[in-house]
Design an enzyme around this catalytic site. Structure first.
Site, PDB file in Angstrom:
ATOM      1  N   LYS A   1       6.503  -6.563  -4.148  1.00  0.00           N
ATOM      2  CA  LYS A   1       7.587  -7.285  -4.016  1.00  0.00           C
ATOM      3  C   LYS A   1       8.202  -8.326  -4.185  1.00  0.00           C
ATOM      4  O   LYS A   1       8.383  -9.207  -2.978  1.00  0.00           O
ATOM      5  CB  LYS A   1       8.674  -5.566  -3.246  1.00  0.00           C
ATOM      6  CG  LYS A   1      10.254  -5.896  -4.038  1.00  0.00           C
ATOM      7  CD  LYS A   1      10.388  -5.084  -2.855  1.00  0.00           C
ATOM      8  CE  LYS A   1      12.767  -4.896  -2.932  1.00  0.00           C
ATOM      9  NZ  LYS A   1      13.225  -3.741  -1.741  1.00  0.00           N
TER      10      LYS A   1
ATOM     11  N   SER B   1      15.759  -0.591  -4.555  1.00  0.00           N
ATOM     12  CA  SER B   1      16.011  -1.898  -4.606  1.00  0.00           C
ATOM     13  C   SER B   1      14.198  -1.858  -5.411  1.00  0.00           C
ATOM     14  O   SER B   1      14.184  -3.170  -5.659  1.00  0.00           O
ATOM     15  CB  SER B   1      16.209  -2.760  -3.639  1.00  0.00           C
ATOM     16  OG  SER B   1      15.439  -2.433  -2.485  1.00  0.00           O
TER      17      SER B   1
ATOM     18  N   SER C   1      14.395   2.837  -0.740  1.00  0.00           N
ATOM     19  CA  SER C   1      14.167   1.759  -2.009  1.00  0.00           C
ATOM     20  C   SER C   1      12.913   2.100  -2.993  1.00  0.00           C
ATOM     21  O   SER C   1      13.127   1.244  -3.341  1.00  0.00           O
ATOM     22  CB  SER C   1      14.882   0.080  -1.001  1.00  0.00           C
ATOM     23  OG  SER C   1      16.088   0.015  -1.245  1.00  0.00           O
TER      24      SER C   1
END
Lengths: 486, 94
Positions: free
Chosen positions: A78, A153, A177
């Protein structure tokens, strides 16, 4: 055979038998990325040359007979996690050209274990959001239905693992997330206990809530990744010195005799009927495997959202004060502009609307005259929420619930209504407030073919229990073995 | 109304954000919606309840104060928007 959908164990066997090289495997994944990215947009940066170079190095380690479980396995990280020499944007204009001078501890551990990094995954800007629509570089699409959000997210990470453009991924979870996008994309996602994985090199959003964790297509694959990234880091003072157990060994424990708590507050009105049906079927499956279902109560559940949306923005407003145009990132300066002008212009133009909203909310909650009413009160209710969990775990070994109240919604559906967007994290955020481990496990699909996830929560450092339950469940179900028609 | 447009403008100043009049108006509405939701917390009597500000009780770990390698100056300055050989450069302050 589709190389990009092998399990890590299958890939390991082919690599170790020298029937497949890591270079070939990595090239297959890069081909998959090339084919899927135009419709998905799961990656912000693709490091093809570096990936092939690490794959070649991994092949030498394998040839020398020194391979570990992840040697030569391609994965994505990420873009909120620092990678030395590789742009780390947090999906924000303000960090569009930021190149970290060091690796996050978890990245260094994965590299030492032989991971081949394919690139950096898309996300909501600074990990603030539930749909990946807050990325400054455009949203990620759900591989099961390109009209749907992938969740957020860590939406790029979940979509990529589901679509076979990474074997695994590492994301972060501040209020759901990892778990919510895992649920929406039909993959497994684990938010470890706070302190289990080092936060050094994670760009901070809310420091008392943030935790990094893995995504994979099966619980067995996920355990391999957790084994590498978990453990004490002397450079993170909140990192736990507790010994790391053998997660692989925990997989086979089964669920017989385990008491699974159903929080009655989570099964109240408002749950989507398709989610309820899938979750109840999963509970029946677990009962069939020998688990005992018990009702528990988390009486302060209803207050979790309000507590979270005070504490997380308060910590965010402090953490994001560092983006001032001086040391890195965007810096907007004019001929006769003052230092203050530089701060104002850089921050207003560098941050997107959701980040500005949260900085404003947090600054207000911490400002003179309001501190006690908001931040102080939220901290007290956080204590009550932690006590609820402690009492529930006196009666059960793990808590089971839906991950999200609905399957993935459509792109654009909630962008103009922050409170509605925040409500999509209603079942996941109390886990972060209490610092607990939580896992999302595929447990079915909606009529429209969008995945549905089951959430497992455990006491602090009970990752082994969650893995055991998840692995037993995947032994008798095939939700996790379904693949999107992409 | 929980927060007025004037207060929103003041908070923006504290947060070092420059908001357009449109942004101020929109944020005033959104923050009011969110803060109204927060009112829920006032239903709870929390007198005598300690606040939780950290996820886990930590011992506040200590270590020996020993010099260790850190970033080279050039590495630390590598992302600077404006720099010379040894410093970050910012607009004139005084």
């Amino acid at each position: 055979m589709e190389l990009h959908y092998l399990t890590i164990a299958q890939a390991r066997e082919l690599l170790d038998r020298r029937e497949l090289s890591s270079v070939e495997l990595t090239q297959a994944l890069l081909d998959r990325i090339a084919a899927s990215e135009p419709s998905l947009h799961a990656y912000l940066t693709i490091t093809a040359d570096a990936a092939l170079a690490s794959a070649a190095a991994a092949d030498q380690v394998i040839a020398a007979g020194q391979a570990g479980p992840l040697t030569g396995i391609p994965a994505g990280i990420k873009d909120v996690i620092c990678t030395q020499g590789v742009r780390t944007t947090c999906a924000s204009r303000i960090l569009e050209n930021f190149v970290p001078p060091f690796d996050a501890t978890l990245v260094a551990r994965l590299k030492a274990a032989g991971m081949v990094m394919l690139g950096k995954h898309n996300m909501d800007e600074f990990a603030m959001g539930s749909s990946t629509e807050n990325s400054a570089f455009g949203p990620t699409h759900n591989p099961w239905d390109l009209k749907a959000i992938p969740g957020g997210s860590s939406g790029g990470s979940a979509a990529s693992v589901a679509a076979g453009s990474a074997f695994f991924a590492v994301g972060t979870d501040t209020g759901g997330s990892i778990r919510q996008p895992a649920s929406h994309c039909g993959v497994v996602g684990l938010k470890p206990t706070y302190g289990r994985v080092s936060r050094l090199g994670l760009v901070a959003f809310a420091s008392s809530l943030d935790q990094a964790g893995p995504f994979a297509r099966s619980v067995a694959d996920l355990a391999e990744v957790l084994q590498v990234i978990a453990g004490h880091d002397p450079a993170d003072s909140t990192s736990s010195p507790a010994p790391v157990p053998d997660y692989r060994a925990a997989l086979g424990r089964g669920v017989k005799g385990l008491r699974l708590g159903l929080p009655k507050e989570f099964f109240a009105a408002g749950l989507d009927p398709e989610v309820e049906t899938a979750v109840k079927a999963a509970l029946a499956t677990l009962e069939g495997l020998g688990a005992e279902l018990v009702e528990v109560s988390l009486p302060h559940s209803d207050y979790g959202l309000a507590v979270y949306y005070i504490i997380a923005p308060a910590e965010c407003s402090s953490n994001l004060a560092r983006f001032d145009g001086v040391k890195y990132g965007l810096s907007l300066r004019s001929e006769r502009g003052s230092l203050l002008d530089m701060y104002l212009d850089t921050r207003s133009q560098g941050f997107g609307p959701e980040v500005i909203r949260r900085i404003m909310l947090g600054t207000y909650a911490l400002s003179a005259g309001y501190y006690d009413a908001y931040y102080g009160k939220a901290g007290q209710v956080r204590t009550l929420i932690r006590r609820d969990f402690a009492q529930a775990f006196a009666q059960c070994d793990a808590i089971v619930s839906p991950v999200a109240p609905t399957p993935a919604f459509d792109l654009g559906q909630k962008v103009d209504d922050p409170v509605q967007m925040y409500l999509s994290d209603i079942f996941t955020l109390s886990c972060n407030l209490a610092g607990l481990p939580g896992m999302s496990l595929p447990c079915g699909f909606s009529q429209g073919g969008r995945p549905i996830g089951l959430q497992l929560l455990g006491p602090h450092f009970a990752e082994e229990t969650l893995l055991a339950i998840g692995h037993a469940f995947q032994g008798v179900t095939d939700h996790h073995a379904q693949r999107p028609a992409l | 109304m929980k927060i007025s447009p004037e207060e929103v403008a003041h908070v923006a100043q504290l947060a070092r954000l420059r908001l357009s009049p449109d942004q101020t108006a929109k944020l005033t509405g959104e923050l009011n919606d969110i803060l109204t939701h927060m009112d829920k917390l006032n239903q709870l009597d929390t007198s005598g309840v300690a606040s939780t500000n950290h996820a886990l009780e930590s011992s506040g770990p200590m270590r020996e104060d020993q010099a260790r390698p850190s970033l080279e100056r050039d590495q630390a300055l590598a992302n600077a928007p404006a720099r010379d050989d040894q410093s970050f450069i910012v607009p004139r302050v005084l």
